[in-house]
Design a protein around this motif. Structure first.
Motif, PDB file in Angstrom:
ATOM      1  N   SER A  21       0.859  -1.125   0.066  1.00 24.95           N
ATOM      2  CA  SER A  21       0.012  -0.102  -0.172  1.00 24.95           C
ATOM      3  C   SER A  21       0.901   1.341   0.065  1.00 24.95           C
ATOM      4  O   SER A  21       0.305   2.060  -0.607  1.00 24.95           O
ATOM      5  CB  SER A  21      -1.082   0.079   1.117  1.00 24.95           C
ATOM      6  N   ILE A  22       2.017   1.222   0.664  1.00 27.47           N
ATOM      7  CA  ILE A  22       2.804   2.435   0.689  1.00 27.47           C
ATOM      8  C   ILE A  22       3.373   2.692  -0.690  1.00 27.47           C
ATOM      9  O   ILE A  22       3.458   3.664  -1.131  1.00 27.47           O
ATOM     10  CB  ILE A  22       4.058   2.159   1.708  1.00 27.47           C
ATOM     11  N   VAL A  23       3.764   1.619  -1.487  1.00 26.50           N
ATOM     12  CA  VAL A  23       4.326   1.710  -2.657  1.00 26.50           C
ATOM     13  C   VAL A  23       3.322   2.017  -3.690  1.00 26.50           C
ATOM     14  O   VAL A  23       3.617   3.050  -4.618  1.00 26.50           O
ATOM     15  CB  VAL A  23       4.986   0.218  -3.081  1.00 26.50           C
ATOM     16  N   GLU A  24       1.998   1.616  -3.700  1.00 27.66           N
ATOM     17  CA  GLU A  24       1.007   2.018  -4.505  1.00 27.66           C
ATOM     18  C   GLU A  24       0.587   3.662  -4.419  1.00 27.66           C
ATOM     19  O   GLU A  24       0.729   4.270  -5.467  1.00 27.66           O
ATOM     20  CB  GLU A  24      -0.271   1.290  -4.067  1.00 27.66           C
ATOM     21  N   GLU A  25       0.707   4.166  -3.065  1.00 27.71           N
ATOM     22  CA  GLU A  25       0.760   5.737  -3.216  1.00 27.71           C
ATOM     23  C   GLU A  25       1.835   6.454  -3.668  1.00 27.71           C
ATOM     24  O   GLU A  25       1.434   7.376  -4.606  1.00 27.71           O
ATOM     25  CB  GLU A  25       0.623   5.866  -1.515  1.00 27.71           C
ATOM     26  N   VAL A  26       3.087   5.990  -3.772  1.00 28.97           N
ATOM     27  CA  VAL A  26       4.064   6.438  -4.262  1.00 28.97           C
ATOM     28  C   VAL A  26       4.103   6.667  -5.750  1.00 28.97           C
ATOM     29  O   VAL A  26       4.160   7.451  -6.517  1.00 28.97           O
ATOM     30  CB  VAL A  26       5.356   5.973  -3.979  1.00 28.97           C
ATOM     31  N   VAL A  27       3.981   5.503  -6.107  1.00 28.22           N
ATOM     32  CA  VAL A  27       3.740   5.399  -7.810  1.00 28.22           C
ATOM     33  C   VAL A  27       2.436   6.182  -8.533  1.00 28.22           C
ATOM     34  O   VAL A  27       2.639   6.855  -9.530  1.00 28.22           O
ATOM     35  CB  VAL A  27       3.489   3.788  -8.207  1.00 28.22           C
ATOM     36  N   GLU A  28       1.418   5.947  -7.927  1.00 30.80           N
ATOM     37  CA  GLU A  28       0.177   6.702  -8.355  1.00 30.80           C
ATOM     38  C   GLU A  28       0.513   8.153  -8.309  1.00 30.80           C
ATOM     39  O   GLU A  28       0.031   8.808  -9.264  1.00 30.80           O
ATOM     40  CB  GLU A  28      -1.016   6.442  -7.617  1.00 30.80           C
ATOM     41  N   VAL A  40      15.203  -2.477 -15.686  1.00 32.29           N
ATOM     42  CA  VAL A  40      15.566  -3.744 -15.088  1.00 32.29           C
ATOM     43  C   VAL A  40      16.806  -3.392 -14.096  1.00 32.29           C
ATOM     44  O   VAL A  40      16.947  -2.111 -13.769  1.00 32.29           O
ATOM     45  CB  VAL A  40      16.575  -4.237 -16.214  1.00 32.29           C
ATOM     46  N   GLY A  41      17.143  -4.286 -13.203  1.00 38.67           N
ATOM     47  CA  GLY A  41      18.006  -4.220 -12.069  1.00 38.67           C
ATOM     48  C   GLY A  41      17.341  -4.582 -10.826  1.00 38.67           C
ATOM     49  O   GLY A  41      16.220  -4.139 -10.726  1.00 38.67           O
ATOM     50  N   PRO A  42      17.999  -4.905 -10.031  1.00 45.22           N
ATOM     51  CA  PRO A  42      17.349  -5.524  -8.699  1.00 45.22           C
ATOM     52  C   PRO A  42      17.548  -4.072  -7.699  1.00 45.22           C
ATOM     53  O   PRO A  42      18.175  -3.263  -7.987  1.00 45.22           O
ATOM     54  CB  PRO A  42      18.446  -6.607  -8.156  1.00 45.22           C
ATOM     55  N   GLY A  43      16.818  -4.510  -6.804  1.00 46.56           N
ATOM     56  CA  GLY A  43      16.695  -3.423  -5.389  1.00 46.56           C
ATOM     57  C   GLY A  43      16.159  -3.933  -4.471  1.00 46.56           C
ATOM     58  O   GLY A  43      15.847  -5.228  -4.464  1.00 46.56           O
ATOM     59  N   GLY A  44      15.831  -3.160  -3.258  1.00 45.80           N
ATOM     60  CA  GLY A  44      15.174  -3.562  -2.213  1.00 45.80           C
ATOM     61  C   GLY A  44      13.689  -3.917  -2.463  1.00 45.80           C
ATOM     62  O   GLY A  44      12.990  -3.762  -3.557  1.00 45.80           O
ATOM     63  N   ILE A  45      12.885  -4.338  -1.409  1.00 49.20           N
ATOM     64  CA  ILE A  45      11.681  -4.792  -1.443  1.00 49.20           C
ATOM     65  C   ILE A  45      10.722  -3.542  -2.026  1.00 49.20           C
ATOM     66  O   ILE A  45       9.750  -3.726  -2.799  1.00 49.20           O
ATOM     67  CB  ILE A  45      11.048  -5.193  -0.082  1.00 49.20           C
ATOM     68  N   PHE A  46      11.129  -2.325  -1.623  1.00 44.73           N
ATOM     69  CA  PHE A  46      10.163  -1.235  -2.110  1.00 44.73           C
ATOM     70  C   PHE A  46      10.592  -0.942  -3.604  1.00 44.73           C
ATOM     71  O   PHE A  46       9.512  -0.912  -4.503  1.00 44.73           O
ATOM     72  CB  PHE A  46      10.510   0.213  -1.364  1.00 44.73           C
ATOM     73  N   VAL A  47      11.554  -1.433  -4.152  1.00 40.93           N
ATOM     74  CA  VAL A  47      11.896  -1.386  -5.641  1.00 40.93           C
ATOM     75  C   VAL A  47      11.248  -2.351  -6.381  1.00 40.93           C
ATOM     76  O   VAL A  47      10.540  -2.098  -7.421  1.00 40.93           O
ATOM     77  CB  VAL A  47      13.375  -1.356  -6.013  1.00 40.93           C
ATOM     78  N   SER A  48      11.399  -3.394  -5.728  1.00 43.61           N
ATOM     79  CA  SER A  48      10.504  -4.790  -6.230  1.00 43.61           C
ATOM     80  C   SER A  48       9.301  -4.444  -6.305  1.00 43.61           C
ATOM     81  O   SER A  48       8.548  -4.825  -7.603  1.00 43.61           O
ATOM     82  CB  SER A  48      11.213  -5.938  -5.720  1.00 43.61           C
ATOM     83  N   LEU A  49       8.611  -3.960  -5.484  1.00 39.80           N
ATOM     84  CA  LEU A  49       7.139  -3.869  -5.381  1.00 39.80           C
ATOM     85  C   LEU A  49       6.586  -2.715  -6.336  1.00 39.80           C
ATOM     86  O   LEU A  49       5.496  -2.907  -6.924  1.00 39.80           O
ATOM     87  CB  LEU A  49       6.691  -3.514  -3.960  1.00 39.80           C
ATOM     88  N   ALA A  50       7.476  -1.791  -6.556  1.00 38.54           N
ATOM     89  CA  ALA A  50       7.180  -0.639  -7.515  1.00 38.54           C
ATOM     90  C   ALA A  50       7.239  -1.102  -8.956  1.00 38.54           C
ATOM     91  O   ALA A  50       6.240  -0.688  -9.720  1.00 38.54           O
ATOM     92  CB  ALA A  50       8.259   0.732  -7.164  1.00 38.54           C
TER      93      ALA A  50
END
Length: 428
Positions: free
Chosen positions: A28-35, A205-215
């Motif tokens: 839910s945190i990531v959804e707010e950032v992206v939107e 492309v490219g790996p990252g932490g969980i926030f990056v992956s969810l985004a």
């Protein structure tokens, strides 16, 4: 650390599901950032940079300048080493290139498939604890070989608002000039949707932490991504011939990445099964403080040692885990390749630790995690291309084949499709 003797499949699956579920509350945190970045552009990007970055830059200062590139200073040995590794990566990835193909049917129709490079790609390079210049090379080399024209790099700055000189020098070596000082979910959203400052790309492309992956998971469909990648994983299949010190060291090589990293040993040796926990504990205490803390959490959360009766069962378990990295330290490693169904990258024999794969022996280190190796592969040149079909039907072929296609259209209930065929037959 969890020790299991002859576990059944359900025990393993519950452990893997527990790991996956540990990420879900962050969506839910990531959804707010992206939107918000999709709608508000730079305004939202500025806000999230101030909220999440170590150094709070304004968007007009996000892009790395030419002066910053020229001012990066590194050891000569680093430059020599990077050049050697890039050549090794090129040698491997050049063999992955796919060719367009075209052919003509007996009746003169022209058919084919064009391999077309993507127009633009964003490479996310993690920051945080370390400068992941190796990830930059792994992502950029196959993109360059594929022929991508615009390659953008996003990586978080340090507490002084700077990008590691190691990353900047690798960018210089690879000819990459569009680099942005931003990380996290907001960087992924900016690359995907664009802002007044950042022009969008078509794939990230490219790996990252969980926030990056969810985004990345959230923006998929609007842009392409390599995969939804979770924290690092290693599974080690070992028999009585495996040096226990090697197994323990390799177990920790991924544990120091992240508190949610998963390290698993599956062994047929009761002696190794009993000895490993103490040996791993000793090696953890000899790590530098930051690595020690992370490795301790990882081992506590997802460190697992499994004892099985034979190698066949060992590989059944590794196939259920479907690990990112699979090491095979057994007496005859090549003889076991037929057992492997699911793994991102396989490392054979006692001299082939996963670390050499991380640092550029050839195969890519951007790999599927969270059991995604059941259906996907590591990053490769074809991930930076798309295939476009080409068709030209000859008059002779049309007269011979067109009736079958209009019949099929009517069987499916699509009259307009059929008539588009029929009108040509009626006027030919």
């Amino acid at each position: 650390m969890l020790k299991l003797k002859n576990p059944n499949d359900d025990e393993l699956l519950s452990l893997l599901e527990k790991r996956r579920q540990s990420f879900s509350q962050l969506e839910s945190i990531v959804e707010e950032v992206v939107e918000r970045i999709r709608v508000e552009k730079d305004k939202a990007l500025n806000e999230f940079i101030k909220r999440y970055e170590k150094y709070q830059l304004e968007t007009n200062n996000l892009r790395v300048t030419e002066a910053e590139m020229k001012g990066a200073v590194v050891e000569e040995d680093f430059l020599r080493t990077v050049n050697e590794v890039i050549e090794d990566l090129k040698e491997f990835h050049l063999r992955q290139r796919e060719n367009s193909f075209f052919f003509t049917t007996n009746n003169g129709s022209f058919l084919g498939e064009m391999v077309v490079p993507l127009e633009s790609v964003g490479i996310y390079v993690p920051g945080g604890k370390a400068p992941y210049f190796s990830t930059l090379m792994m992502c950029a080399v196959p993109a360059i070989i594929a022929g991508v024209e615009r390659i953008v790099v996003a990586t978080p700055p340090d507490k002084d608002g700077k990008i590691s000189p190691y990353i900047l020098k690798v960018c210089q070596r690879l000819g990459l000039k569009e680099i942005y000082k931003m990380g996290g979910a907001h960087a992924i959203a900016a690359l995907a949707y664009g802002t007044e400052t950042v022009k969008p790309v078509v794939k990230i492309v490219g790996p990252g932490g969980i926030f990056v992956s969810l985004a990345k998971k959230k923006v998929y469909g609007d842009v392409g991504i390599d995969s939804f990648a979770g924290p690092s994983e290693i599974a080690i299949v070992a028999d009585k011939t495996a040096p226990s010190e090697y197994v323990a060291a390799d177990f920790l090589s991924q544990a120091e990445h992240d508190a949610y990293a998963m390290s698993v040993v599956v062994t047929t040796s009761e002696e190794l099964f009993e000895r490993l926990p103490k040996l791993i504990e000793t090696q953890i205490h000899n790590l530098p403080e930051e690595s020690k803390k992370t490795a301790q959490l990882s081992v506590k959360n997802f460190g697992t040692i499994v004892l099985v009766s034979d190698l066949k069962r060992a590989f059944e378990i590794s196939n259920i885990i479907a690990p990112e990295h699979l090491e095979i330290i057994v007496e005859s490693p090549f003889e076991t390749l037929g057992y492997i169904k699911n793994a991102g990258s396989v490392f054979l024999g006692k001299y082939t630790c996963e670390s050499i794969g991380d640092y550029g022996i050839g195969p890519n280190h951007v790999l599927p995690t969270l059991r995604a190796s059941r259906f996907s592969s590591g990053l490769r040149v074809s991930d930076f291309t798309k295939k476009v079909f080409v068709t030209q039907m000859s008059k002779e072929d049309f007269e011979k084949r067109s009736t079958r296609y209009s019949k099929m259209a009517r069987w499916e209930g699509f009259e307009a499709h059929a008539r588009a065929i029929d009108v040509r037959r009626e006027t030919t």
